[in-house]
Design a protein around this motif. Structure first.
Motif, PDB file in Angstrom:
ATOM      1  N   MET A   1       9.536  12.454  -2.575  1.00 27.87           N
ATOM      2  CA  MET A   1      10.299  13.179  -1.550  1.00 27.87           C
ATOM      3  C   MET A   1       9.549  13.034  -0.238  1.00 27.87           C
ATOM      4  SD  MET A   1      11.358  16.631  -3.671  1.00 27.87           S
ATOM      5  CE  MET A   1       9.688  16.940  -4.241  1.00 27.87           C
ATOM      6  N   ALA A   2      10.192  12.388   0.736  1.00 23.67           N
ATOM      7  CA  ALA A   2       9.598  12.183   2.063  1.00 23.67           C
ATOM      8  C   ALA A   2       8.327  11.352   2.004  1.00 23.67           C
ATOM      9  CB  ALA A   2       9.321  13.528   2.732  1.00 23.67           C
ATOM     10  N   ALA A   3       8.310  10.370   1.107  1.00 21.97           N
ATOM     11  CA  ALA A   3       7.152   9.482   1.009  1.00 21.97           C
ATOM     12  C   ALA A   3       7.118   8.509   2.183  1.00 21.97           C
ATOM     13  CB  ALA A   3       7.196   8.715  -0.303  1.00 21.97           C
ATOM     14  N   HIS A   4       5.914   8.013   2.498  1.00 21.77           N
ATOM     15  CA  HIS A   4       5.741   7.012   3.548  1.00 21.77           C
ATOM     16  C   HIS A   4       5.097   5.759   2.967  1.00 21.77           C
ATOM     17  CE1 HIS A   4       6.034  10.743   5.906  1.00 21.77           C
ATOM     18  NE2 HIS A   4       6.455   9.979   6.894  1.00 21.77           N
ATOM     19  N   TYR A   5       5.531   4.618   3.450  1.00 22.20           N
ATOM     20  CA  TYR A   5       4.834   3.384   3.093  1.00 22.20           C
ATOM     21  C   TYR A   5       4.301   2.692   4.351  1.00 22.20           C
ATOM     22  CZ  TYR A   5       8.282  -0.034   4.754  1.00 22.20           C
ATOM     23  OH  TYR A   5       9.072  -0.825   5.558  1.00 22.20           O
ATOM     24  N   ILE A   6       4.808   3.127   5.543  1.00 27.20           N
ATOM     25  CA  ILE A   6       4.287   2.647   6.823  1.00 27.20           C
ATOM     26  C   ILE A   6       4.146   3.853   7.756  1.00 27.20           C
ATOM     27  CG2 ILE A   6       5.226   0.297   6.686  1.00 27.20           C
ATOM     28  CD1 ILE A   6       7.550   1.271   8.485  1.00 27.20           C
ATOM     29  N   ASN A   7       3.380   3.686   8.799  1.00 25.96           N
ATOM     30  CA  ASN A   7       3.208   4.729   9.807  1.00 25.96           C
ATOM     31  C   ASN A   7       4.183   4.448  10.948  1.00 25.96           C
ATOM     32  OD1 ASN A   7       2.299   6.806  11.397  1.00 25.96           O
ATOM     33  ND2 ASN A   7       0.264   5.942  11.774  1.00 25.96           N
ATOM     34  N   GLU A   8       5.351   5.053  10.877  1.00 25.14           N
ATOM     35  CA  GLU A   8       6.404   4.829  11.873  1.00 25.14           C
ATOM     36  C   GLU A   8       6.106   5.551  13.184  1.00 25.14           C
ATOM     37  OE1 GLU A   8      10.702   4.424  10.086  1.00 25.14           O
ATOM     38  OE2 GLU A   8       9.770   6.259   9.342  1.00 25.14           O
ATOM     39  N   ALA A   9       6.788   5.139  14.217  1.00 23.40           N
ATOM     40  CA  ALA A   9       6.695   5.841  15.501  1.00 23.40           C
ATOM     41  C   ALA A   9       7.172   7.279  15.345  1.00 23.40           C
ATOM     42  CB  ALA A   9       7.520   5.109  16.552  1.00 23.40           C
ATOM     43  N   GLN A  10       8.219   7.471  14.535  1.00 21.24           N
ATOM     44  CA  GLN A  10       8.738   8.822  14.322  1.00 21.24           C
ATOM     45  C   GLN A  10       7.723   9.695  13.583  1.00 21.24           C
ATOM     46  OE1 GLN A  10      12.828   9.188  13.267  1.00 21.24           O
ATOM     47  NE2 GLN A  10      12.549  11.102  12.134  1.00 21.24           N
ATOM     48  N   THR A  11       6.950   9.073  12.698  1.00 20.84           N
ATOM     49  CA  THR A  11       5.916   9.815  11.975  1.00 20.84           C
ATOM     50  C   THR A  11       4.888  10.359  12.950  1.00 20.84           C
ATOM     51  OG1 THR A  11       6.205   8.240  10.147  1.00 20.84           O
ATOM     52  CG2 THR A  11       4.284   9.709  10.070  1.00 20.84           C
TER      53      THR A  11
ATOM     54  N   PHE B   1      -5.169   3.670  11.876  1.00 23.85           N
ATOM     55  CA  PHE B   1      -4.025   4.022  11.044  1.00 23.85           C
ATOM     56  C   PHE B   1      -2.709   3.575  11.688  1.00 23.85           C
ATOM     57  CE2 PHE B   1      -1.707   6.783   8.060  1.00 23.85           C
ATOM     58  CZ  PHE B   1      -2.536   6.711   6.947  1.00 23.85           C
ATOM     59  N   HIS B   2      -2.816   3.024  12.870  1.00 26.98           N
ATOM     60  CA  HIS B   2      -1.611   2.665  13.624  1.00 26.98           C
ATOM     61  C   HIS B   2      -0.734   1.687  12.842  1.00 26.98           C
ATOM     62  CE1 HIS B   2       0.905   1.992  17.160  1.00 26.98           C
ATOM     63  NE2 HIS B   2       0.814   0.692  16.915  1.00 26.98           N
ATOM     64  N   ASP B   3      -1.352   0.706  12.199  1.00 29.78           N
ATOM     65  CA  ASP B   3      -0.598  -0.317  11.476  1.00 29.78           C
ATOM     66  C   ASP B   3      -0.704  -0.129   9.957  1.00 29.78           C
ATOM     67  OD1 ASP B   3       0.223  -1.657  13.832  1.00 29.78           O
ATOM     68  OD2 ASP B   3      -1.767  -2.559  13.982  1.00 29.78           O
ATOM     69  N   TRP B   4      -0.947   1.110   9.533  1.00 34.84           N
ATOM     70  CA  TRP B   4      -1.053   1.391   8.095  1.00 34.84           C
ATOM     71  C   TRP B   4       0.231   0.967   7.397  1.00 34.84           C
ATOM     72  CZ3 TRP B   4       1.798   4.957   5.103  1.00 34.84           C
ATOM     73  CH2 TRP B   4       1.274   5.227   3.826  1.00 34.84           C
ATOM     74  N   ASP B   5       0.079   0.235   6.287  1.00 36.02           N
ATOM     75  CA  ASP B   5       1.233  -0.329   5.585  1.00 36.02           C
ATOM     76  C   ASP B   5       0.810  -0.629   4.152  1.00 36.02           C
ATOM     77  OD1 ASP B   5       3.281  -1.933   4.555  1.00 36.02           O
ATOM     78  OD2 ASP B   5       3.616  -2.987   6.441  1.00 36.02           O
ATOM     79  N   ILE B   6       1.508  -0.052   3.177  1.00 44.46           N
ATOM     80  CA  ILE B   6       1.129  -0.274   1.774  1.00 44.46           C
ATOM     81  C   ILE B   6       2.125  -1.184   1.054  1.00 44.46           C
ATOM     82  CG2 ILE B   6      -0.123   1.911   1.624  1.00 44.46           C
ATOM     83  CD1 ILE B   6       2.296   2.988  -0.028  1.00 44.46           C
ATOM     84  N   SER B   7       2.878  -1.952   1.812  1.00 44.53           N
ATOM     85  CA  SER B   7       3.898  -2.829   1.214  1.00 44.53           C
ATOM     86  C   SER B   7       3.312  -3.718   0.120  1.00 44.53           C
ATOM     87  CB  SER B   7       4.537  -3.714   2.281  1.00 44.53           C
ATOM     88  OG  SER B   7       5.202  -2.947   3.238  1.00 44.53           O
ATOM     89  N   LYS B   8       2.187  -4.344   0.409  1.00 45.69           N
ATOM     90  CA  LYS B   8       1.589  -5.269  -0.558  1.00 45.69           C
ATOM     91  C   LYS B   8       1.128  -4.547  -1.818  1.00 45.69           C
ATOM     92  CE  LYS B   8       0.029  -8.597   2.946  1.00 45.69           C
ATOM     93  NZ  LYS B   8      -1.169  -9.254   3.558  1.00 45.69           N
ATOM     94  N   ASP B   9       0.720  -3.290  -1.654  1.00 43.14           N
ATOM     95  CA  ASP B   9       0.207  -2.526  -2.806  1.00 43.14           C
ATOM     96  C   ASP B   9       1.315  -2.143  -3.775  1.00 43.14           C
ATOM     97  OD1 ASP B   9      -2.737  -1.870  -1.939  1.00 43.14           O
ATOM     98  OD2 ASP B   9      -1.490  -1.451  -0.183  1.00 43.14           O
TER      99      ASP B   9
END
Length: 483
Positions: free
Chosen positions: A356-366, A409-417
């Motif tokens: 619920m409300a998980a993040h995989y990237i650090n969006e501008a809205q975040t 943390f600006h470009d935090w992204d767990i896509s590969k993980d």
């Protein structure tokens, strides 16, 4: 329904609890113990000295039956003293602002303030409050109470030796701004009680009548719930957890709840119990180090902190409690991200995940959603978090806020993980979530192999609180599809 007994303090009155009882009655059968010589018992025949008060309280409990006890100030002292004698009707104790170090010198110091002249000149607001409680009886009550304290100073009955045989769970709590009760005296007794734990709310003062009723109700509820917590010893510190239901064998699935970035066991409210009941499964709700009732953590966070929680702290916790059951992981916000990371690395351990409300990237809205939270903190609007996290609150809040805004943390992204994760997943988000766009959900679903999206209209960042019934229904459907 469990029973709860409330005990007011010296020169107090059960009327002080009237505003909080409706909230407590949702969970407990609530009773109030009126200390002799207070309120309706001005002319009580019970001697106004501590041994007689404790005897009177135990007599009261024998009629009520096994109960949890919340004692404010003197009420807490009576509860602890009673447990020393007979804890058969006491299931657990929460004290607040209870002075435990009574000596002749301390009694002289306390009684010096118990006069009408002193209160009128030095504490006019408190004096007016007491007049509203007791009217013309106040001068007599002050005199009686001063005599009581003098006797207590000469013959204290609670000490670090006397409490060592108390077996029930006890929470000794105080406010960081309590000028009547010290941390040191509270900790001395707490450390001597086998199942005792200390909890401090930084901005809380002593007089209960000057604390918002919603905060007192929250404080009591959180502390009472913690009486059923357990602690796991891990290399990263003690982790608090609560078991829902009974885990009867190693093969049945267990629902594991992972909290948000500034979350705790208590902040889930009743959702874990309601969900486990609906799924007919046992559950475990945890707190990572640095949160709630878990051990404090001073480590500086970096862009890898969520990986550490999911891939180091969580496995260490599961190993500590020797849980090998298949998991249905329910994670909110950070907890949802943790669920994605853990299940990607340990898919054989996980039967399904719900985020619920998980993040995989650090969006501008975040990032944009964090500044209003910081503004609210600076305006003093988030002090309620202290009732869940105690002295850890400020450090915890800024560990979250600053980490998500810092450069690494600006470009935090767990896509590969998480790409290619084969664990069945239900990805939930509120349509009005201020910390993430719909892209978080849709992209996570695309990255996973067996994932489905579920958006909840007119819902913000906490679907399980804002739309509990809808969330439980969709989770039940999802779980049944896996059977």
């Amino acid at each position: 329904m469990e029973k709860l007994v409330l005990i007011h303090g010296a020169i107090g009155d059960p009327k002080e609890f009237e505003a909080i009882v409706p909230s407590l009655e949702k969970t407990y059968e609530v009773h109030s113990f009126e200390i002799p010589h207070h309120g309706n018992y001005k002319d009580s025949k019970v001697p106004f000295e501590i041994n007689a008060l404790v005897k009177d309280f135990l007599k009261f409990l024998s009629k009520i039956g096994p109960s949890y006890i919340y004692g404010f100030s003197l009420g807490g002292y009576i509860a602890i003293a009673a447990a020393q004698i007979d804890e058969s009707n006491i299931k657990g104790i929460v004290t607040q602002g209870t002075k435990l170090d009574w000596t002749v010198e301390n009694a002289k110091k306390e009684t010096a303030t118990l006069t009408v002249d002193f209160l009128q000149s030095k504490a006019e607001g408190f004096y007016n409050y007491l007049v509203a409680l007791h009217g013309e009886y106040l001068p007599q009550l002050l005199e009686k109470t001063a005599h009581f304290m003098t006797l207590l100073g000469e013959n204290p009955i609670v000490s670090k030796e006397s409490v060592q045989n108390i077996t029930i769970p006890v929470r000794l709590t105080r406010g960081g701004k309590d000028r009547m009760v010290s941390e040191a005296e509270t900790r001395v007794i707490c450390q001597a009680i086998p199942n005792g734990r200390y909890f401090e709310v930084p901005h809380m003062i002593h007089p209960i009548g000057f604390i918002a009723s919603k905060h007192i109700a929250r404080h009591i509820t959180v502390q009472l719930n913690s009486l059923n917590y357990q602690w796991a010893s891990t290399p990263f510190g003690e982790m608090a957890y609560q078991i829902i239901g009974k885990i009867e064998n190693k093969s049945e699935p267990v629902v594991l709840f992972l909290h948000e970035a500034i979350g705790s066991i208590g902040q889930w409210q009743n959702f874990p119990t309601h969900l486990c009941d609906e799924l007919n499964l046992p559950g475990i709700v945890i707190e990572f180090p640095g949160y709630g009732f878990s051990q404090a953590e001073e480590k500086t966070r970096d862009a890898n902190y969520l990986h550490e929680f999911a891939l180091e702290y969580l496995p260490a916790f599961l190993e500590a409690i020797q849980l090998t059951n298949p998991l249905l992981i329910v994670g909110h916000s950070d907890g949802g991200t943790n669920a994605l990371l853990y299940s990607s690395k340990y898919p054989s351990n996980v039967k399904g995940i719900i985020t619920m409300a998980a993040h995989y990237i650090n969006e501008a809205q975040t990032k944009a959603g964090i500044q209003p939270a910081i503004d609210a903190w600076n305006a003093g609007k988030l002090k309620g978090l202290e009732y869940y996290h105690g002295t850890k609150t400020e450090r915890l809040f800024f560990a979250w806020a600053k980490t998500w805004l810092q450069a690494d943390f600006h470009d935090w992204d767990i896509s590969k993980d998480i790409k290619g994760n084969t664990v069945p997943a239900l990805i939930i988000q509120g349509s009005e979530d201020q910390y993430g766009t719909g892209a978080q959900v849709n992209d996570i679903v695309d990255l996973l192999v067996k994932a489905e999206a579920f958006f909840i209209p007119n819902c913000g960042h906490a679907p399980h609180i804002e739309k509990e019934e809808e969330v439980i229904n969709v989770v039940k459907e999802f779980w049944e599809s896996l059977l």
